[in-house]
Motif scaffolding. Sequence first.
Motif, PDB file in Angstrom:
ATOM      1  N   CYS A  96      44.874  46.989  33.840  1.00 47.04           N
ATOM      2  CA  CYS A  96      43.368  47.278  33.030  1.00 47.04           C
ATOM      3  C   CYS A  96      43.538  48.433  32.060  1.00 47.04           C
ATOM      4  O   CYS A  96      42.533  48.713  31.746  1.00 47.04           O
ATOM      5  CB  CYS A  96      42.422  47.516  34.110  1.00 47.04           C
ATOM      6  SG  CYS A  96      42.020  46.004  34.968  1.00 47.04           S
ATOM      7  N   PRO A 118      39.550  43.850  40.562  1.00 52.32           N
ATOM      8  CA  PRO A 118      38.311  43.608  41.186  1.00 52.32           C
ATOM      9  C   PRO A 118      37.588  43.258  39.754  1.00 52.32           C
ATOM     10  O   PRO A 118      36.649  42.436  39.931  1.00 52.32           O
ATOM     11  CB  PRO A 118      37.981  45.302  41.049  1.00 52.32           C
ATOM     12  CG  PRO A 118      39.352  45.753  41.463  1.00 52.32           C
ATOM     13  CD  PRO A 118      40.377  45.090  40.860  1.00 52.32           C
ATOM     14  N   GLU A 119      37.738  43.478  38.473  1.00 51.01           N
ATOM     15  CA  GLU A 119      37.244  42.850  37.408  1.00 51.01           C
ATOM     16  C   GLU A 119      38.331  42.120  36.508  1.00 51.01           C
ATOM     17  O   GLU A 119      38.835  42.846  35.567  1.00 51.01           O
ATOM     18  CB  GLU A 119      36.660  44.036  36.541  1.00 51.01           C
ATOM     19  CG  GLU A 119      35.506  44.633  37.402  1.00 51.01           C
ATOM     20  CD  GLU A 119      34.734  45.909  36.554  1.00 51.01           C
ATOM     21  OE1 GLU A 119      33.824  45.437  36.004  1.00 51.01           O
ATOM     22  OE2 GLU A 119      35.140  46.991  36.819  1.00 51.01           O
ATOM     23  N   GLN A 121      38.403  40.082  34.281  1.00 55.40           N
ATOM     24  CA  GLN A 121      37.958  40.188  32.652  1.00 55.40           C
ATOM     25  C   GLN A 121      38.575  41.672  32.025  1.00 55.40           C
ATOM     26  O   GLN A 121      39.087  41.414  30.682  1.00 55.40           O
ATOM     27  CB  GLN A 121      36.390  39.983  32.387  1.00 55.40           C
ATOM     28  CG  GLN A 121      35.730  41.177  32.876  1.00 55.40           C
ATOM     29  CD  GLN A 121      35.122  40.971  34.101  1.00 55.40           C
ATOM     30  OE1 GLN A 121      35.890  40.507  35.107  1.00 55.40           O
ATOM     31  NE2 GLN A 121      34.203  41.718  34.508  1.00 55.40           N
ATOM     32  N   LEU A 122      38.690  42.346  32.521  1.00 54.29           N
ATOM     33  CA  LEU A 122      39.263  43.707  32.078  1.00 54.29           C
ATOM     34  C   LEU A 122      40.767  43.807  31.813  1.00 54.29           C
ATOM     35  O   LEU A 122      41.314  44.150  30.794  1.00 54.29           O
ATOM     36  CB  LEU A 122      39.077  44.915  32.798  1.00 54.29           C
ATOM     37  CG  LEU A 122      37.428  45.375  33.223  1.00 54.29           C
ATOM     38  CD1 LEU A 122      37.466  46.572  33.839  1.00 54.29           C
ATOM     39  CD2 LEU A 122      36.781  45.552  31.820  1.00 54.29           C
ATOM     40  N   ARG A 178      39.406  36.934  46.965  1.00 56.54           N
ATOM     41  CA  ARG A 178      39.078  37.691  45.307  1.00 56.54           C
ATOM     42  C   ARG A 178      38.495  36.694  44.268  1.00 56.54           C
ATOM     43  O   ARG A 178      37.412  36.658  44.219  1.00 56.54           O
ATOM     44  CB  ARG A 178      40.420  38.004  45.073  1.00 56.54           C
ATOM     45  CG  ARG A 178      41.402  38.708  46.009  1.00 56.54           C
ATOM     46  CD  ARG A 178      40.702  40.330  46.010  1.00 56.54           C
ATOM     47  NE  ARG A 178      41.305  41.030  46.869  1.00 56.54           N
ATOM     48  CZ  ARG A 178      42.167  41.953  46.540  1.00 56.54           C
ATOM     49  NH1 ARG A 178      42.619  42.257  45.255  1.00 56.54           N
ATOM     50  NH2 ARG A 178      42.659  42.840  47.593  1.00 56.54           N
ATOM     51  N   HIS A 179      39.295  35.947  43.456  1.00 58.27           N
ATOM     52  CA  HIS A 179      38.756  35.087  42.462  1.00 58.27           C
ATOM     53  C   HIS A 179      39.447  33.789  42.278  1.00 58.27           C
ATOM     54  O   HIS A 179      40.459  33.884  42.284  1.00 58.27           O
ATOM     55  CB  HIS A 179      38.737  35.997  41.033  1.00 58.27           C
ATOM     56  CG  HIS A 179      38.183  37.269  41.111  1.00 58.27           C
ATOM     57  ND1 HIS A 179      36.737  37.567  40.964  1.00 58.27           N
ATOM     58  CD2 HIS A 179      38.657  38.427  41.401  1.00 58.27           C
ATOM     59  CE1 HIS A 179      36.547  38.791  41.098  1.00 58.27           C
ATOM     60  NE2 HIS A 179      37.489  39.480  41.201  1.00 58.27           N
TER      61      HIS A 179
END
Length: 215
Positions: A96, A118-119, A121-122, A178-179
């Motif tokens: 990130c 965690p994010e 997209q970053l 997670r994702h």
Amino acid sequence: MNGEEFDELVSFFDSMARTEWLSGVHDTLKDKTGSWENKDVLDVGCGTGRLLLRGADEAARLTGIDLSSEMVKASIQNFFFHNRSEKSEFVVGDACDLPFEDGSFDLALSTCVMFLLPEPQLGIKEMIRVLKRGGTIGMLNPSEKMNQREAFQYCKNHQISGFEQTAMLKWANVSTRRHRYSSGDLTALLKENDLFEVEHHEVLDGLAIVTIAKK
């Protein structure tokens, strides 16, 4: 997340990268990203460098970054053993907050990493930032279908057992915590960041998605 979480997992991840099922996915990703001839290639979350080794004879420069210092050491060692150290660089760093200038690479890759963040997209925005105009991004992500039950059924259908099955089930377990993504989710995310020619290729009977896009 911190690199120490993964330092003791070098052997596991290196073995996982050499399983038939993940090796096959890496082959697909390599094929779908086209020729690496004379390109500067980045692998975000490079692990032990196995994906980058696939293009070592073509690329002008291969760069890997990983949060784990032990993964980076293993990548350096693998490239040394394959006599490709002179065209490679491996650094410890955060997906990130990539320590590279804007527009540094022709091709930016990431497998089994973005969904852990965690994010995510970053991390994806950072990959896009360091990509040259006209460059290509290539990613592997678990699909919405991925879970323990579906992964176990995949292993049963393809006679996968032992460590290869264990590695896939662990990936499935982490994915559900997670994702996971649909093709539509990934398309929207990449187009929001001004990428185009987004294409998706289902792998592992739809348990995961290889995504390719242009900047």
